[in-house]
Design a protein around this motif. Structure first.
Motif, PDB file in Angstrom:
ATOM      1  N   ASP A  76       1.253  -0.795   0.397  1.00  0.00           N
ATOM      2  CA  ASP A  76       0.186   0.063   0.290  1.00  0.00           C
ATOM      3  C   ASP A  76       0.756   1.331   0.179  1.00  0.00           C
ATOM      4  N   THR A  77       1.356   1.629  -1.416  1.00  0.00           N
ATOM      5  CA  THR A  77       1.229   2.971  -1.489  1.00  0.00           C
ATOM      6  C   THR A  77       1.434   4.215  -1.264  1.00  0.00           C
ATOM      7  N   GLY A  78      -0.117   4.352  -0.378  1.00  0.00           N
ATOM      8  CA  GLY A  78      -1.548   5.828   0.069  1.00  0.00           C
ATOM      9  C   GLY A  78      -1.641   5.690  -1.075  1.00  0.00           C
ATOM     10  N   LEU A  79      -1.230   5.780  -2.382  1.00  0.00           N
ATOM     11  CA  LEU A  79      -1.157   6.365  -3.979  1.00  0.00           C
ATOM     12  C   LEU A  79      -1.962   5.474  -5.058  1.00  0.00           C
ATOM     13  N   LEU A  80      -2.338   4.009  -4.175  1.00  0.00           N
ATOM     14  CA  LEU A  80      -3.499   3.584  -5.594  1.00  0.00           C
ATOM     15  C   LEU A  80      -4.901   3.961  -5.794  1.00  0.00           C
ATOM     16  N   LEU A 119       7.350  13.163  -5.866  1.00  0.00           N
ATOM     17  CA  LEU A 119       8.477  12.522  -6.511  1.00  0.00           C
ATOM     18  C   LEU A 119       8.480  11.958  -7.023  1.00  0.00           C
ATOM     19  N   TRP A 120       7.317  11.124  -7.449  1.00  0.00           N
ATOM     20  CA  TRP A 120       7.291  10.281  -8.699  1.00  0.00           C
ATOM     21  C   TRP A 120       7.153  10.897 -10.026  1.00  0.00           C
ATOM     22  N   ALA A 121       7.102  12.448 -10.095  1.00  0.00           N
ATOM     23  CA  ALA A 121       7.428  12.904 -11.111  1.00  0.00           C
ATOM     24  C   ALA A 121       8.766  13.551 -11.217  1.00  0.00           C
ATOM     25  N   ASP A 123      11.870  11.584  -9.852  1.00  0.00           N
ATOM     26  CA  ASP A 123      12.674  10.438  -9.739  1.00  0.00           C
ATOM     27  C   ASP A 123      11.715   9.463  -9.618  1.00  0.00           C
ATOM     28  N   PRO A 124      10.592   8.871  -9.921  1.00  0.00           N
ATOM     29  CA  PRO A 124      10.521   7.828  -9.945  1.00  0.00           C
ATOM     30  C   PRO A 124      11.218   6.343  -9.413  1.00  0.00           C
ATOM     31  N   ASN A 125      11.878   5.998  -9.329  1.00  0.00           N
ATOM     32  CA  ASN A 125      13.056   5.326  -8.862  1.00  0.00           C
ATOM     33  C   ASN A 125      12.601   5.668  -7.388  1.00  0.00           C
ATOM     34  N   GLN A 126      13.216   6.385  -6.999  1.00  0.00           N
ATOM     35  CA  GLN A 126      13.979   6.277  -5.104  1.00  0.00           C
ATOM     36  C   GLN A 126      12.253   6.155  -5.401  1.00  0.00           C
ATOM     37  N   CYS A 127      11.202   7.147  -5.767  1.00  0.00           N
ATOM     38  CA  CYS A 127       9.432   6.873  -4.856  1.00  0.00           C
ATOM     39  C   CYS A 127       9.675   5.701  -5.330  1.00  0.00           C
ATOM     40  N   CYS A 128       9.519   4.532  -6.005  1.00  0.00           N
ATOM     41  CA  CYS A 128       9.386   3.437  -5.742  1.00  0.00           C
ATOM     42  C   CYS A 128      10.100   2.132  -4.659  1.00  0.00           C
ATOM     43  N   TYR A 129      10.980   2.534  -4.635  1.00  0.00           N
ATOM     44  CA  TYR A 129      12.151   2.775  -3.795  1.00  0.00           C
ATOM     45  C   TYR A 129      11.798   2.548  -2.305  1.00  0.00           C
ATOM     46  N   LEU A 130      11.599   4.111  -1.709  1.00  0.00           N
ATOM     47  CA  LEU A 130      10.514   3.937  -0.741  1.00  0.00           C
ATOM     48  C   LEU A 130       9.407   3.428  -0.380  1.00  0.00           C
ATOM     49  N   ARG A 131       8.628   3.493  -1.594  1.00  0.00           N
ATOM     50  CA  ARG A 131       6.880   3.311  -1.722  1.00  0.00           C
ATOM     51  C   ARG A 131       6.625   1.914  -1.322  1.00  0.00           C
ATOM     52  N   LYS A 132       7.599   1.159  -2.182  1.00  0.00           N
ATOM     53  CA  LYS A 132       7.321  -0.146  -2.842  1.00  0.00           C
ATOM     54  C   LYS A 132       8.681  -1.088  -2.259  1.00  0.00           C
ATOM     55  N   VAL A 133       9.631  -1.440  -3.255  1.00  0.00           N
ATOM     56  CA  VAL A 133      10.805  -2.339  -3.105  1.00  0.00           C
ATOM     57  C   VAL A 133      11.411  -2.262  -1.483  1.00  0.00           C
ATOM     58  N   GLY A 209      -1.061   0.081 -11.404  1.00  0.00           N
ATOM     59  CA  GLY A 209       0.416   0.828  -9.992  1.00  0.00           C
ATOM     60  C   GLY A 209      -0.687   1.735  -9.727  1.00  0.00           C
ATOM     61  N   CYS A 210       0.165   2.742  -9.023  1.00  0.00           N
ATOM     62  CA  CYS A 210      -0.324   3.920  -8.437  1.00  0.00           C
ATOM     63  C   CYS A 210      -0.986   4.419  -8.881  1.00  0.00           C
ATOM     64  N   GLU A 211      -2.059   5.403  -8.680  1.00  0.00           N
ATOM     65  CA  GLU A 211      -2.817   7.265 -10.168  1.00  0.00           C
ATOM     66  C   GLU A 211      -2.122   7.862 -10.665  1.00  0.00           C
ATOM     67  N   PRO A 212      -1.024   8.622  -9.542  1.00  0.00           N
ATOM     68  CA  PRO A 212       0.154   9.294 -10.197  1.00  0.00           C
ATOM     69  C   PRO A 212       0.231   8.866 -11.532  1.00  0.00           C
ATOM     70  N   CYS A 213       1.055   7.462 -11.601  1.00  0.00           N
ATOM     71  CA  CYS A 213       1.778   6.515 -12.383  1.00  0.00           C
ATOM     72  C   CYS A 213       1.481   5.797 -13.265  1.00  0.00           C
ATOM     73  N   THR A 214      -0.250   6.178 -13.566  1.00  0.00           N
ATOM     74  CA  THR A 214      -0.702   4.836 -14.728  1.00  0.00           C
ATOM     75  C   THR A 214      -1.519   5.555 -15.242  1.00  0.00           C
ATOM     76  N   ARG A 227       2.578   2.683 -17.534  1.00  0.00           N
ATOM     77  CA  ARG A 227       3.651   2.701 -16.137  1.00  0.00           C
ATOM     78  C   ARG A 227       3.910   3.351 -17.053  1.00  0.00           C
ATOM     79  N   TRP A 228       4.337   4.540 -15.743  1.00  0.00           N
ATOM     80  CA  TRP A 228       5.450   5.754 -15.794  1.00  0.00           C
ATOM     81  C   TRP A 228       5.702   6.283 -17.047  1.00  0.00           C
ATOM     82  N   ALA A 229       4.623   6.603 -17.814  1.00  0.00           N
ATOM     83  CA  ALA A 229       4.592   7.491 -18.881  1.00  0.00           C
ATOM     84  C   ALA A 229       5.576   8.458 -18.760  1.00  0.00           C
TER      85      ALA A 229
END
Ligand code: SF4
Length: 240
Positions: A76-80, A119-121, A123-133, A209-214, A227-229
């Motif tokens: 749950d990233t809080g952004l689903l 952050l997703w807009a 550096d999505p890699n960092q955002c995914c790391y923090l919130r998912k990985v 995925g998350c709403e801002p990135c899908t 995804r991450w267009a």
């Protein structure tokens, strides 16, 4: 890299052992692969990662019918999407199953303070790391094997997925029962078994995925194009 093995009562699981199991099971029905997994690892060492996308809801149906005690968790990233949380609730009611919520301790407000707004807009890699990985890594520490909805057809990065693999990233066994199924086969299973699914799939969101990135995809586009267009990114970082 870790010690490249996990041990159950009966067996030491190494990359080679996973390869042998994959060869044995590659033509099996996904339900039979799940039954094998439950038998090998037992319900307490096995878990299913569920994003509430269509592959995962099919796996939820198969797994709960086989053994309702296997843990099923979601990140749950809080952004689903609202529809994703609603799908979770419909599945919980249908299968009388609690889905384990896995989340970072970092609230969205703290993330914005420490890493900047949205952050997703940037550096999505960092955002995914923090919130998912990072939360996933912590969650998987409690298990010896995890099940995912990965299919070869989903993207070039998944084209070599096997039904059983050694997960070099998280150092446990990874089971992909749908690796060789087509999208049509998954949807047939969902329809035949009347599995609740996310209504966004009917609105041109094949991958969720998350709403801002899908975003929805256009006819003929790659299923993961939504995804991450705009970024050179096709994976959250959960799968190698
Ligand atoms: Fe952040 Fe987007 Fe990754 Fe979700 S998918 S964790 S919002 S970058």
């Amino acid at each position: 890299m870790g010690n490249q093995t996990v041990q159950t009562e009966e067996k030491v699981w190494s990359p080679e052992a996973c390869k042998a199991a994959a060869e044995e099971l590659r033509n099996s029905h996904p339900s039979d692969i799940l039954a094998w997994a439950v038998q090998q690892f037992g319900p307490s060492d096995l878990t299913l990662a569920c994003s509430f996308g269509y592959e995962d809801v099919a796996l939820v149906d198969m797994l709960v019918k086989l053994n309702p005690d296997v843990d099923i968790f979601y990140l749950d990233t809080g952004l689903l999407f609202r529809e994703t949380y609603e799908t979770r609730d419909r599945l919980a009611e249908r299968y009388q199953k609690d889905f384990i919520r896995v989340a970072t301790d970092l609230t969205l407000e703290q993330q914005a303070r420490e890493w900047g707004d949205q952050l997703w807009a940037r550096d999505p890699n960092q955002c995914c790391y923090l919130r998912k990985v990072a939360p996933l890594e912590k969650q998987l520490n409690s298990y010896r094997a995890w099940i995912t909805g990965i299919r070869r057809e989903q993207s070039p990065t998944r084209a070599n997925a096997e039904v059983v693999e050694w997960d070099t990233k998280f150092q446990l066994v990874k089971i992909n029962p749908l690796a060789f199924w087509t999208s049509e086969q998954v949807w047939s299973y969902i329809k035949e078994n009347e599995v609740p699914y996310n209504p966004l799939h009917d609105r041109h969101y094949p991958s969720l995925g998350c709403e801002p990135c899908t975003r929805p995809v256009k006819p003929g586009e790659d299923p993961r194009a939504g995804r991450w267009a705009g970024f050179m990114k096709t994976e959250c970082g959960l799968h190698k």
